[in-house]
Design an enzyme around this catalytic site. Structure first.
Site, PDB file in Angstrom:
ATOM      1  CG  HIS A 157      -1.690  -1.249   1.412  1.00 19.51           C
ATOM      2  ND1 HIS A 157      -2.892  -1.539   0.816  1.00 19.51           N
ATOM      3  CD2 HIS A 157      -1.363  -2.352   2.140  1.00 19.51           C
ATOM      4  CE1 HIS A 157      -3.293  -2.749   1.183  1.00 19.51           C
ATOM      5  NE2 HIS A 157      -2.370  -3.271   1.978  1.00 19.51           N
ATOM      6  CB  SER A 278      12.271  22.795 -15.361  1.00 18.07           C
ATOM      7  OG  SER A 278      11.461  23.956 -15.413  1.00 18.07           O
ATOM      8  CE  LYS A 284      11.130  19.559 -11.392  1.00 12.99           C
ATOM      9  NZ  LYS A 284       9.705  19.796 -11.399  1.00 12.99           N
ATOM     10  CD  GLU A 291       8.447  12.339 -15.514  1.00 11.05           C
ATOM     11  OE1 GLU A 291       7.428  12.999 -15.327  1.00 11.05           O
ATOM     12  OE2 GLU A 291       9.567  12.855 -15.676  1.00 11.05           O
ATOM     13  CE1 TYR A 318      -5.041  -9.566 -46.517  1.00 13.63           C
ATOM     14  CE2 TYR A 318      -6.581  -8.880 -48.220  1.00 13.63           C
ATOM     15  CZ  TYR A 318      -5.537  -8.584 -47.366  1.00 13.63           C
ATOM     16  OH  TYR A 318      -5.011  -7.330 -47.335  1.00 13.63           O
TER      17      TYR A 318
END
Ligand code: ARG
Length: 472
Positions: A157, A278, A284, A291, A318
Site C-alpha cells: 500500500h 525545466s 529541476k 516517465e 483474407y
C-alpha cells in the site's frame, strides 16, 4: 500511380482518393527486405519444381538482389505512386527484365505473400527484443549481486511494511521479465511457420514444394491450412499482448524509479544523461525517461486493442481489413524495442543511496511483525502477540519514538514474555536474514536466486533469427 498489376478486368481507372485510401506503401515499405527474401526463395522453388526455368529463376533472383541494393542505397523511391511494397517490387522487377518478371507471382498471391513477409519481419523483431530483454535481466542480476548488503523498506500500500534486501526487490523484476521472455519465446514459435504457397486461400494447382521454400527461409515447418495461412493474425495479436504485459512491467519499474528519485524518497539518483531540466525552474532534474516508459505503455495497450478489434468478426479468409494490422504492430515493435534497449542502458547508471535506504528500512515500525513473532516464539498465540505489538506501536507513535527506543521495562509493561534479547531480535539485518522461506528475502535465499538466474541466463545465450538469404 503506377500501372495496376490487377487491372485486367477493370474498365475505369481507380479514383485518386481511393488510391490514397487503400495504399499501404507508406508503412509497409519497411518490409522490402523480407519481401525480396521471400520472393527469392519462392522463385528458386518454382525452378526446382520445374514450374519456371532455371534461367528465368536466376535472372529474377539476380535482379531482385539488385533491386534490394538499390532500395538500400535510396535509388528506388518507395512512395505513394505504388499501392503496396509487394506491387512496388514486382513493378520494378518487370520494368527491369520485362515479361519474365511476371512469372515470379506464379503459385502465390499477395495474401500469402504479406503473411510471409510479416512472419519474417516478426521473427527478427521478436528475436531482437528477446536479446534486449535478456540483457535487462542480466543487468538486474548484476545490480542485485553488487548491492547484496543494501537493505530497503519493503512496501505494501506504499506504506513501510517490512525490511527487505534491495537485491530481492530487483530480482522480483527479474522474474517478471522472465515471464515476458517466455511469452515472447512462445509467440516466436507460433510466428515461425511458413505460409507461402497457400496462394489466395485455397492452395495452388501448381506442383509446388512448400517444404523446400520453408527450408530456404529457415522455417521449421509449413502451415497446415491454406485458409488459416492467409487469415491468421494470432501471432501478431500474441505479440501485442505479450508486449502489453511487458510494458506494464516496465511501467511499474519506471514508476518506482520516479518515486525513488524524488527528494522525499531519495533512494536513487538517475544519471544526468537520462534526465532533462525545466525551462523555468533552474533546480529541476526530471526523470523523463522512466516517465515516458510509463507513458508509452498506453500506446502499446492501444495497439493490442486495435488489432483485436480489426480481427473481430472477420469472415474467412483474407479481407482488406487485415492491412490495418501493420501500423499497430510496427508501433509496438518500435516502442518495445526502444524502451527495453533504453532500460538496459539506464539501469546500470543509477546511483543507489544505500545509506538512505537502510535508514528508512528501520523507520515506520517495519520491525513490528518481528516484535509479534518474538512473542509468538515464546508461546504467545500469534493473534494475541499481534495485538500486543500493535499496542506498543501505538504507544511509540504517541511518545514519538521507534520500537527499539523503548526500554525493556516499557515493553514488559505490555507483556511479561519480553527479555533483553528482544532488541537483538529487532535488528534490521537480522529481520531480513531470518526470512529464509522459499523465495524469501534472507541473504542466503537471494544469493541462491542470483545463482539460479545466472545459470538461467547462460542457458539462454542470445542468438537472433536473422535473415539468411539477403543479409550481406
Ligand atoms: N497490402 C495488403 C495487406 O497488407 C497486401 C495484401 C493485399 N491483398 C489483396 N487481396 N488486396 O494486407
Amino acid at each position: 500511380m503506377a500501372e495496376k498489376l490487377w487491372n485486367g478486368r477493370f474498365e475505369q481507372p481507380t479514383d485518386k482518393l481511393v488510391e490514397d485510401y487503400t495504399a499501404s506503401i507508406h508503412f509497409d515499405s519497411r518490409l522490402y527486405r523480407h519481401d525480396i527474401q521471400g520472393s527469392i526463395a519462392h522463385c528458386r522453388m518454382l525452378a526446382e519444381c520445374g514450374i519456371i526455368s532455371f534461367d528465368e529463376a536466376s535472372l529474377i533472383v539476380q535482379t531482385l538482389g539488385e533491386i534490394l541494393r538499390d532500395i538500400e542505397r535510396g535509388k528506388i523511391a518507395l512512395d505513394s505512386s505504388q499501392e503496396d511494397i509487394h506491387m512496388a517490387i514486382e513493378n520494378e522487377l518487370t520494368a527491369r527484365i520485362g515479361e519474365t518478371g511476371g512469372k515470379l507471382h506464379t503459385a502465390r498471391s499477395r495474401n500469402d505473400q504479406v503473411a510471409l513477409d510479416m512472419r519474417l519481419f516478426m521473427r527478427e523483431a521478436i528475436s531482437s527484443i528477446l536479446d534486449l530483454l535478456r540483457l535487462v535481466q542480466a543487468t538486474l542480476v548484476k545490480m542485485a549481486e553488487d548491492n547484496l548488503s543494501v537493505i530497503m523498506p519493503g512496501f505494501t500500500h506504499l506504506q513501510h511494511a517490512q525490511p527487505i534486501l534491495f537485491s530481492h526487490h530487483l530480482m522480483a523484476y527479474y522474474e517478471m521479465f522472465g515471464r515476458d521472455f517466455a511469452r515472447l519465446t512462445d509467440c516466436l514459435g507460433r510466428t515461425d511457420i511458413m505460409p507461402l504457397g497457400s496462394a489466395a486461400l485455397a492452395g495452388t494447382a501448381f506442383p509446388t514444394d512448400m517444404e523446400w521454400t520453408a527450408r530456404q527461409l529457415g522455417f521449421p515447418r509449413v502451415i497446415e491450412n491454406s485458409i488459416d495461412a492467409v487469415s491468421d493474425r494470432d501471432y501478431l495479436i500474441e505479440f501485442c499482448s505479450a508486449s502489453a504485459i511487458l510494458m506494464m512491467h516496465v511501467s511499474r519499474l519506471a514508476e518506482e524509479l520516479v518515486i525513488w528519485s524524488s527528494a522525499e524518497f531519495a533512494f536513487i539518483e538517475i544519471s544526468d544523461g537520462f534526465c532533462t531540466g525545466s525551462s523555468i525552474m533552474p533546480q529541476k532534474k526530471n526523470p523523463d525517461v522512466p516517465e515516458l516508459m510509463r507513458g508509452k505503455t498506453g500506446r502499446v495497450y492501444g495497439n493490442l486493442f486495435a488489432l483485436l478489434t480489426v480481427a473481430k468478426g472477420l469472415p474467412l479468409a483474407y479481407n482488406r481489413d487485415l492491412q490495418e494490422d501493420k501500423e499497430p504492430v510496427f508501433d509496438s515493435v518500435d516502442t518495445v524495442t526502444a524502451t527495453v534497449r533504453l532500460l538496459g542502458k539506464m539501469l546500470p547508471q543509477i546511483r543507489i543511496n544505500s545509506e538512505r535506504m537502510g535508514l528508512m528500512a528501520g523507520q515506520g515500525f517495519t520491525a513490528a511483525t518481528d516484535l509479534a513473532d518474538y512473542l509468538a516464539r515464546r508461546d504467545v498465540p500469534f493473534r494475541k502477540a499481534h495485538h500486543v505489538a500493535g499496542r506498543i506501536v501505538q504507544h511509540c507513535i504517541q511518545a514519538g519514538k521507534e520500537l527499539v527506543e523503548c526500554s525493556l521495562d516499557e515493553l514488559k509493561a505490555f507483556h511479561k514474555a519480553f527479555e533483553e534479547d528482544v532488541f537483538a531480535y529487532l535488528d534490521i539485518a537480522g529481520i531480513v536474514d531470518r526470512r529464509e522461506s522459499v523465495g524469501g528475502t534472507a541473504t542466503v535465499r537471494v544469493k541462491e536466486a542470483i545463482a539460479r538466474a545466472k545459470a538461467d541466463l547462460e542457458s539462454r545465450e542470445p542468438g537472433s533469427k536473422k535473415n539468411i538469404e539477403t543479409e550481406e
